[in-house]
Motif scaffolding. Structure first.
Motif, PDB file in Angstrom:
ATOM      1  N   GLY A 115      34.935  42.920  36.534  1.00 51.88           N
ATOM      2  CA  GLY A 115      34.565  44.506  35.219  1.00 51.88           C
ATOM      3  C   GLY A 115      36.088  44.311  34.323  1.00 51.88           C
ATOM      4  N   ARG A 116      35.894  45.037  32.731  1.00 55.34           N
ATOM      5  CA  ARG A 116      37.109  45.029  32.686  1.00 55.34           C
ATOM      6  C   ARG A 116      38.035  45.925  33.146  1.00 55.34           C
ATOM      7  NH1 ARG A 116      32.995  47.229  28.377  1.00 55.34           N
ATOM      8  NH2 ARG A 116      31.923  48.377  29.688  1.00 55.34           N
ATOM      9  N   MET A 117      38.062  47.079  33.936  1.00 56.34           N
ATOM     10  CA  MET A 117      39.207  47.706  34.468  1.00 56.34           C
ATOM     11  C   MET A 117      39.642  46.360  35.666  1.00 56.34           C
ATOM     12  SD  MET A 117      40.940  49.903  33.394  1.00 56.34           S
ATOM     13  CE  MET A 117      41.293  49.952  35.025  1.00 56.34           C
ATOM     14  N   GLY A 118      38.596  46.375  36.333  1.00 55.87           N
ATOM     15  CA  GLY A 118      38.597  45.186  37.917  1.00 55.87           C
ATOM     16  C   GLY A 118      39.473  44.031  37.006  1.00 55.87           C
ATOM     17  N   ILE A 154      35.880  42.230  45.389  1.00 57.42           N
ATOM     18  CA  ILE A 154      34.880  43.075  45.545  1.00 57.42           C
ATOM     19  C   ILE A 154      33.460  43.049  44.016  1.00 57.42           C
ATOM     20  CG2 ILE A 154      32.721  44.063  46.934  1.00 57.42           C
ATOM     21  CD1 ILE A 154      36.419  44.563  48.106  1.00 57.42           C
ATOM     22  N   GLU A 155      32.584  42.341  43.948  1.00 56.23           N
ATOM     23  CA  GLU A 155      31.765  42.222  43.463  1.00 56.23           C
ATOM     24  C   GLU A 155      30.490  42.919  43.700  1.00 56.23           C
ATOM     25  OE1 GLU A 155      30.650  42.540  40.348  1.00 56.23           O
ATOM     26  OE2 GLU A 155      32.491  43.317  38.893  1.00 56.23           O
ATOM     27  N   ARG A 156      29.289  43.460  42.688  1.00 60.35           N
ATOM     28  CA  ARG A 156      27.464  43.546  42.859  1.00 60.35           C
ATOM     29  C   ARG A 156      27.428  42.704  43.811  1.00 60.35           C
ATOM     30  NH1 ARG A 156      25.326  41.592  39.329  1.00 60.35           N
ATOM     31  NH2 ARG A 156      26.318  41.060  37.464  1.00 60.35           N
ATOM     32  N   THR A 204      35.530  55.533  38.293  1.00 63.94           N
ATOM     33  CA  THR A 204      34.519  55.832  37.533  1.00 63.94           C
ATOM     34  C   THR A 204      34.280  57.026  37.383  1.00 63.94           C
ATOM     35  OG1 THR A 204      34.351  54.286  39.582  1.00 63.94           O
ATOM     36  CG2 THR A 204      32.302  55.371  38.295  1.00 63.94           C
ATOM     37  N   THR A 205      34.262  56.790  36.090  1.00 62.88           N
ATOM     38  CA  THR A 205      33.562  58.249  35.234  1.00 62.88           C
ATOM     39  C   THR A 205      31.684  58.745  35.141  1.00 62.88           C
ATOM     40  OG1 THR A 205      33.882  57.717  33.441  1.00 62.88           O
ATOM     41  CG2 THR A 205      35.736  58.160  34.078  1.00 62.88           C
ATOM     42  N   GLY A 206      31.570  59.630  35.004  1.00 68.06           N
ATOM     43  CA  GLY A 206      29.898  59.582  34.821  1.00 68.06           C
ATOM     44  C   GLY A 206      29.427  60.011  35.847  1.00 68.06           C
ATOM     45  N   ASN A 265      41.361  60.001  33.690  1.00 67.55           N
ATOM     46  CA  ASN A 265      42.402  59.644  33.300  1.00 67.55           C
ATOM     47  C   ASN A 265      43.586  58.843  34.205  1.00 67.55           C
ATOM     48  OD1 ASN A 265      44.540  58.572  31.820  1.00 67.55           O
ATOM     49  ND2 ASN A 265      43.314  59.282  29.369  1.00 67.55           N
ATOM     50  N   PHE A 266      43.261  57.576  34.340  1.00 71.79           N
ATOM     51  CA  PHE A 266      44.744  57.569  35.259  1.00 71.79           C
ATOM     52  C   PHE A 266      46.138  56.350  34.351  1.00 71.79           C
ATOM     53  CE2 PHE A 266      41.434  57.027  39.118  1.00 71.79           C
ATOM     54  CZ  PHE A 266      42.581  57.321  39.931  1.00 71.79           C
ATOM     55  N   SER A 267      46.110  56.732  33.170  1.00 67.18           N
ATOM     56  CA  SER A 267      47.572  56.795  32.689  1.00 67.18           C
ATOM     57  C   SER A 267      48.705  57.680  32.634  1.00 67.18           C
ATOM     58  CB  SER A 267      46.689  56.875  30.837  1.00 67.18           C
ATOM     59  OG  SER A 267      47.950  57.411  30.699  1.00 67.18           O
TER      60      SER A 267
HETATM   61  P1  NAD Z   1      32.561  47.701  33.301  1.00 65.45           P
HETATM   62  O1  NAD Z   1      31.207  47.232  33.573  1.00 65.45           O
HETATM   63  O2  NAD Z   1      33.813  46.483  32.784  1.00 65.45           O
HETATM   64  O3  NAD Z   1      33.307  47.125  35.021  1.00 65.45           O
HETATM   65  C1  NAD Z   1      32.245  47.397  36.202  1.00 65.45           C
HETATM   66  C2  NAD Z   1      31.983  46.225  36.773  1.00 65.45           C
HETATM   67  O4  NAD Z   1      31.664  46.952  38.284  1.00 65.45           O
HETATM   68  C3  NAD Z   1      30.960  45.206  37.381  1.00 65.45           C
HETATM   69  O5  NAD Z   1      32.323  44.103  36.823  1.00 65.45           O
HETATM   70  C4  NAD Z   1      30.449  45.349  37.398  1.00 65.45           C
HETATM   71  O6  NAD Z   1      29.378  44.112  37.527  1.00 65.45           O
HETATM   72  C5  NAD Z   1      30.897  45.718  38.823  1.00 65.45           C
HETATM   73  N1  NAD Z   1      30.643  46.328  40.290  1.00 65.45           N
HETATM   74  C6  NAD Z   1      28.972  47.017  39.709  1.00 65.45           C
HETATM   75  N2  NAD Z   1      28.511  47.787  41.168  1.00 65.45           N
HETATM   76  C7  NAD Z   1      29.275  47.163  42.095  1.00 65.45           C
HETATM   77  C8  NAD Z   1      29.463  47.189  43.125  1.00 65.45           C
HETATM   78  N3  NAD Z   1      28.369  48.020  43.952  1.00 65.45           N
HETATM   79  N4  NAD Z   1      30.107  46.561  44.059  1.00 65.45           N
HETATM   80  C9  NAD Z   1      31.245  46.157  42.907  1.00 65.45           C
HETATM   81  N5  NAD Z   1      31.596  46.111  42.770  1.00 65.45           N
HETATM   82  C10 NAD Z   1      30.108  46.220  41.774  1.00 65.45           C
HETATM   83  O7  NAD Z   1      33.285  48.673  33.513  1.00 65.45           O
HETATM   84  P2  NAD Z   1      35.060  48.989  33.423  1.00 65.45           P
HETATM   85  O8  NAD Z   1      35.051  49.349  31.536  1.00 65.45           O
HETATM   86  O9  NAD Z   1      35.486  48.396  33.555  1.00 65.45           O
HETATM   87  O10 NAD Z   1      34.477  50.717  33.655  1.00 65.45           O
HETATM   88  C11 NAD Z   1      34.121  51.254  34.590  1.00 65.45           C
HETATM   89  C12 NAD Z   1      33.993  52.732  34.945  1.00 65.45           C
HETATM   90  O11 NAD Z   1      35.864  53.043  35.632  1.00 65.45           O
HETATM   91  C13 NAD Z   1      33.618  53.089  34.803  1.00 65.45           C
HETATM   92  O12 NAD Z   1      33.336  53.940  34.485  1.00 65.45           O
HETATM   93  C14 NAD Z   1      34.359  53.698  33.327  1.00 65.45           C
HETATM   94  O13 NAD Z   1      34.571  55.014  32.649  1.00 65.45           O
HETATM   95  C15 NAD Z   1      36.190  54.281  34.129  1.00 65.45           C
HETATM   96  N6  NAD Z   1      37.034  54.113  33.681  1.00 65.45           N
HETATM   97  C16 NAD Z   1      38.246  54.524  34.234  1.00 65.45           C
HETATM   98  C17 NAD Z   1      39.838  54.850  33.649  1.00 65.45           C
HETATM   99  C18 NAD Z   1      40.494  55.681  34.199  1.00 65.45           C
HETATM  100  O14 NAD Z   1      41.182  56.121  33.846  1.00 65.45           O
HETATM  101  N7  NAD Z   1      39.876  56.761  35.167  1.00 65.45           N
HETATM  102  C19 NAD Z   1      39.484  54.212  32.694  1.00 65.45           C
HETATM  103  C20 NAD Z   1      38.754  53.051  32.050  1.00 65.45           C
HETATM  104  C21 NAD Z   1      37.448  53.335  32.656  1.00 65.45           C
END
Ligand code: NAD
Length: 271
Positions: A12-15, A35-37, A101-103, A126-128
């Motif tokens: 994912g974007r954060m991953g 790990i991914e889904r 994860t949020t929401g 927010n982890f900043s």
């Molecule tokens: P994204 O959709 O780009 O990435 C999420 C990833 O999780 C996807 O690649 C998806 O395939 C994967 N995934 C889903 N189910 C899974 C599972 N069971 N096992 C392993 N992987 C799985 O989203 P993103 O932009 O990376 O954001 C992810 C979350 O982080 C969101 O809830 C977002 O709001 C949150 N976020 C939090 C902060 C913070 O500072 N706390 C900052 C940025 C984003």
């Protein structure tokens, strides 16, 4: 000894930011599992190649349970149902968890609280590091300036953001309101238009800008007669969140079970 980290949501974007942040971290941390889904086309991909670098030899897998025993801390930025399911795996194996994860619904939040009875769990919306330091500075500013100032919170985000004000702006409002012994729900004013009348000093105003690709700007204005203090934070990349999450993971390794957040990681709650 190096802290062994795993990432769920690795593609994912954060991953991807987290893979980069771990690779470049000055601390002794290593990525041992990504790990991914199951069903993701990126299962099997090399994590180095995933971020446009040379191969690392660590490949994306789709079964957390198969690799959990190798981890000290799991960093999870996925989606709410996945986060809760992953927390259960961490509980079963006594592995600490950083949750970005949020929401989450209130019920899902409660499930994470229960998990924290068994494992060390650090959760933050927010982890900043900068934003979390700003919370502390805001508390101090509100306490010192008290009821002598008008307080306004201005935030800007990219055009795709669907909620307003941002969760971070609301958290800033909470920090300030709590320091001033006010209830944010009662004193918040969200935007102004028309014949608003003079400003009531006890209110906390919020203004929202949505434009272009702004990652996230927040400014809190404390305005008095004759002077104005502004505390601002500007995020220019998601790397700010990734670096904070890696810092949290390193801090969390070996901690006693319980609920932690970035205020703990940064030492703002110590004795
Ligand atoms: P994204 O959709 O780009 O990435 C999420 C990833 O999780 C996807 O690649 C998806 O395939 C994967 N995934 C889903 N189910 C899974 C599972 N069971 N096992 C392993 N992987 C799985 O989203 P993103 O932009 O990376 O954001 C992810 C979350 O982080 C969101 O809830 C977002 O709001 C949150 N976020 C939090 C902060 C913070 O500072 N706390 C900052 C940025 C984003």
């Amino acid at each position: 000894m190096s802290v062994r980290l795993g990432i769920t949501g690795a593609a994912g974007r954060m991953g991807k930011m987290l893979i980069e942040a771990i690779a470049d971290s000055p601390s002794d941390v290593s990525l041992v599992a990504a790990i991914e889904r199951s069903g993701s086309s990126l299962v099997g991909a090399d994590t180095g190649e995933l971020i446009g670098r040379s191969p690392s030899g660590t490949h994306v897998v789709d079964d957390l349970a198969a690799v959990i025993a190798d981890l000290d801390v799991l960093i999870d930025f996925t989606q709410p149902e996945a986060t809760v399911a992953n927390a259960l795996v961490c509980v079963e194996h006594g592995v600490a968890m950083v949750v970005g994860t949020t929401g989450l619904t209130a019920a899902q939040g409660d499930q994470l609280k229960s998990a924290a009875d068994t494992i060390a769990l650090c959760r933050a919306s927010n982890f900043s590091t900068g934003v979390n330091l700003a919370f502390k500075l805001l508390e101090q500013a509100a306490t010192v300036l008290g009821d002598e100032v008008d307080i306004e919170i201005v935030e800007a985000h990219h055009r795709h953001k669907v909620d307003a004000p941002s969760g971070t702006a609301l958290s800033m409002g909470e920090v300030v309101a709590t320091a001033l012994d006010r209830n944010l729900e009662e004193v918040a004013v969200y935007g102004r238009e028309g014949q608003t009348g003079a400003r009531d000093r006890s209110t906390i105003g919020f203004a929202t800008i949505r434009a272009g690709d702004v990652v996230g700007d927040h400014t809190v204005i404390f305005a008095a007669e004759g002077e104005r203090l502004e505390i601002s934070h500007k995020a220019s990349s998601r790397m700010a969140f990734a670096r904070g999450a890696v810092r949290a993971a390193q801090w969390l390794a070996g901690k006693a079970p319980g609920r932690y957040d970035m205020q703990d990681v940064l030492g703002f709650r110590e004795g």
